[in-house]
Design a protein around this motif. Structure first.
Motif, PDB file in Angstrom:
ATOM      1  N   TRP A 153       0.818  -1.208   0.000  1.00 43.66           N
ATOM      2  CA  TRP A 153       0.000   0.000   0.000  1.00 43.66           C
ATOM      3  C   TRP A 153       0.856   1.264   0.000  1.00 43.66           C
ATOM      4  CZ3 TRP A 153      -5.309   0.273  -0.296  1.00 43.66           C
ATOM      5  CH2 TRP A 153      -5.991  -0.945  -0.219  1.00 43.66           C
ATOM      6  N   ALA A 154       2.031   1.193  -0.625  1.00 39.68           N
ATOM      7  CA  ALA A 154       2.949   2.339  -0.625  1.00 39.68           C
ATOM      8  C   ALA A 154       2.337   3.557  -1.301  1.00 39.68           C
ATOM      9  CB  ALA A 154       4.259   1.951  -1.316  1.00 39.68           C
ATOM     10  N   GLN A 155       1.585   3.345  -2.367  1.00 43.49           N
ATOM     11  CA  GLN A 155       0.970   4.474  -3.069  1.00 43.49           C
ATOM     12  C   GLN A 155      -0.055   5.166  -2.184  1.00 43.49           C
ATOM     13  OE1 GLN A 155      -0.569   3.541  -6.958  1.00 43.49           O
ATOM     14  NE2 GLN A 155      -1.552   5.530  -7.218  1.00 43.49           N
ATOM     15  N   PHE A 156      -0.843   4.383  -1.442  1.00 44.47           N
ATOM     16  CA  PHE A 156      -1.824   5.002  -0.534  1.00 44.47           C
ATOM     17  C   PHE A 156      -1.109   5.763   0.573  1.00 44.47           C
ATOM     18  CE2 PHE A 156      -4.598   5.212   3.131  1.00 44.47           C
ATOM     19  CZ  PHE A 156      -5.774   5.673   2.567  1.00 44.47           C
ATOM     20  N   GLU A 157      -0.012   5.220   1.071  1.00 44.92           N
ATOM     21  CA  GLU A 157       0.721   5.913   2.130  1.00 44.92           C
ATOM     22  C   GLU A 157       1.238   7.260   1.635  1.00 44.92           C
ATOM     23  OE1 GLU A 157       4.895   5.064   4.102  1.00 44.92           O
ATOM     24  OE2 GLU A 157       3.367   3.728   4.978  1.00 44.92           O
ATOM     25  N   ARG A 158       1.707   7.306   0.408  1.00 44.40           N
ATOM     26  CA  ARG A 158       2.158   8.597  -0.152  1.00 44.40           C
ATOM     27  C   ARG A 158       0.988   9.569  -0.257  1.00 44.40           C
ATOM     28  NH1 ARG A 158       5.336   5.056  -3.339  1.00 44.40           N
ATOM     29  NH2 ARG A 158       3.799   5.077  -5.026  1.00 44.40           N
ATOM     30  N   TYR A 159      -0.149   9.056  -0.696  1.00 42.45           N
ATOM     31  CA  TYR A 159      -1.357   9.882  -0.782  1.00 42.45           C
ATOM     32  C   TYR A 159      -1.756  10.403   0.601  1.00 42.45           C
ATOM     33  CZ  TYR A 159      -6.445  10.671  -0.924  1.00 42.45           C
ATOM     34  OH  TYR A 159      -7.718  11.190  -0.777  1.00 42.45           O
ATOM     35  N   ALA A 160      -1.702   9.531   1.600  1.00 43.28           N
ATOM     36  CA  ALA A 160      -2.063   9.932   2.956  1.00 43.28           C
ATOM     37  C   ALA A 160      -1.164  11.040   3.473  1.00 43.28           C
ATOM     38  CB  ALA A 160      -1.989   8.714   3.887  1.00 43.28           C
ATOM     39  N   ARG A 161       0.123  10.906   3.261  1.00 44.93           N
ATOM     40  CA  ARG A 161       1.069  11.924   3.744  1.00 44.93           C
ATOM     41  C   ARG A 161       0.839  13.254   3.045  1.00 44.93           C
ATOM     42  NH1 ARG A 161       6.976   9.502   3.487  1.00 44.93           N
ATOM     43  NH2 ARG A 161       7.403  11.335   4.802  1.00 44.93           N
ATOM     44  N   THR A 162       0.535  13.208   1.743  1.00 45.41           N
ATOM     45  CA  THR A 162       0.255  14.435   1.004  1.00 45.41           C
ATOM     46  C   THR A 162      -0.996  15.125   1.538  1.00 45.41           C
ATOM     47  OG1 THR A 162       1.299  13.567  -1.001  1.00 45.41           O
ATOM     48  CG2 THR A 162      -0.246  15.399  -1.275  1.00 45.41           C
ATOM     49  N   GLU A 163      -2.058  14.346   1.755  1.00 42.46           N
ATOM     50  CA  GLU A 163      -3.305  14.908   2.262  1.00 42.46           C
ATOM     51  C   GLU A 163      -3.122  15.483   3.670  1.00 42.46           C
ATOM     52  OE1 GLU A 163      -6.890  14.515   0.363  1.00 42.46           O
ATOM     53  OE2 GLU A 163      -5.042  15.245  -0.566  1.00 42.46           O
ATOM     54  N   LEU A 164      -2.387  14.793   4.508  1.00 39.43           N
ATOM     55  CA  LEU A 164      -2.139  15.290   5.859  1.00 39.43           C
ATOM     56  C   LEU A 164      -1.383  16.617   5.830  1.00 39.43           C
ATOM     57  CD1 LEU A 164      -1.245  11.924   7.593  1.00 39.43           C
ATOM     58  CD2 LEU A 164      -3.012  13.504   8.404  1.00 39.43           C
TER      59      LEU A 164
END
Length: 331
Positions: free
Chosen positions: A272-283
């Protein structure tokens, strides 16, 4: 008022392999103080005795209609009920839960008294050990606009995106159905649309619904569907209700962090590396606005900032926290 002159409420009950709980659920419905109900039991291809129980109940009470379909999932069962419903108002009850005698009478009274399109009640969680829990602020009765509803639904202590704590005018479901591709969190996109379509919404914090927590209630697989749904909700709020954008952003971030927590507990960060990058960007993008609005506590703020900057360290600390507090849900 004579029963025949009262409005008809259609209560849709999706049923799948719940032979242990179904009788209690249906008994709680036929025992409602508000009697003019159409109870639609939708057997979604059960492989236990649930289907036979549905038929038996339909033979006992002429307000009950039992239908069977091939297994297609919770959303499809709800949609079948919506297609069959004849009532002026629509409610849902999950077949492993039950309701208190005044639930639908209270929902309807509040809706009519407030001239609302959507009425919402609170619920109490019933744990496997018999203990109960309700986190709703007590003694709250709030009549609100759609804009205000999007602020409340994204705060703790009020109401949620579930289908089963609400009573809606049937016309709110015109051109609206539950998404068939959602295995988890299929409630949320429909609830957000109901909040948007309703001109007036009433919420009563009296806990009249009983949500049964089974041993596997929190064992959903990892999915980003809820984060997608809250992302769409945030886009809607930005467009139509910008004054409450910070609340929508908080709700969206909470769904993202909850997904990250499940990923980390399952040791699937690589997948889920792509989702983790998305999460960090949104945060990084949304957290400053949430912080400025003052709707996040200091502890949670520090945790989310840690996730945005160092997910590895966050994961280690979260795993330690879960070992110490296994009873806390992963959100």
């Amino acid at each position: 008022m004579a029963v025949s002159t009262q409005p008809l409420i259609s209560v849709i009950v999706p049923v799948y392999n719940v032979e242990r709980y179904l009788d209690q659920c249906v008994e709680s419905l036929i025992g409602q103080t508000y009697e003019r109900l159409e109870i639609i039991l939708v057997d979604d291809g059960s492989t236990d005795s649930s289907g036979e129980q549905c038929n038996a109940w339909a033979n006992r009470d002429n307000r009950i209609r039992a239908v069977r379909q091939c297994n297609a999932g919770l959303a499809a069962a709800r949609n079948t009920g919506l297609d069959l419903a004849k009532g002026e108002y629509i409610g849902f009850v999950d077949s492993d839960d039950y309701v208190l005698p005044d639930m639908f009478g209270t929902l309807l009274h509040n809706l009519q008294e407030s001239d609302a399109d959507l009425s919402i009640i609170s619920y109490e969680r019933e744990n496997p050990d018999g203990s109960t829990y309700c986190n709703a602020f007590p003694d709250k009765k709030i009549v609100m606009t759609s804009q205000e509803a999007f602020a409340y639904v994204n705060q703790h202590g009020y109401f949620y995106v579930t289908a089963w704590d609400k009573l809606a005018k049937k016309e709110l479901f015109d051109n609206l159905r539950y998404p068939l591709d959602a295995v988890y969190a299929e409630d949320s996109p429909v609830t957000y649309q109901l909040l948007d379509k309703a001109d007036r919404i009433v919420y009563d914090s009296t806990p009249l619904y009983r949500y049964r927590m089974s041993e596997n209630s929190q064992s959903h697989g990892i999915t980003d569907k809820f984060a997608q749904s809250t992302g769409a909700m945030l886009d809607l709020v930005r467009t139509k209700y910008p004054h409450v954008e910070a609340y929508a952003a908080y709700g969206h971030l909470e769904s993202i962090v909850g997904t990250c927590n499940r990923i980390m507990l399952a040791h699937q960060r690589k997948q889920w590396a792509q989702f983790e990058r998305y999460a960090r960007t949104e945060l990084r993008e949304l957290l400053p606005m949430v912080e400025r609005k003052g709707i996040i506590g200091k502890s949670q703020l520090l945790q989310w900032k840690l996730l945005a900057t160092s997910p590895t360290l966050y994961g280690m600390m979260y795993a330690l926290y879960k070992r110490r507090h296994p009873e806390i849900a992963s959100h």
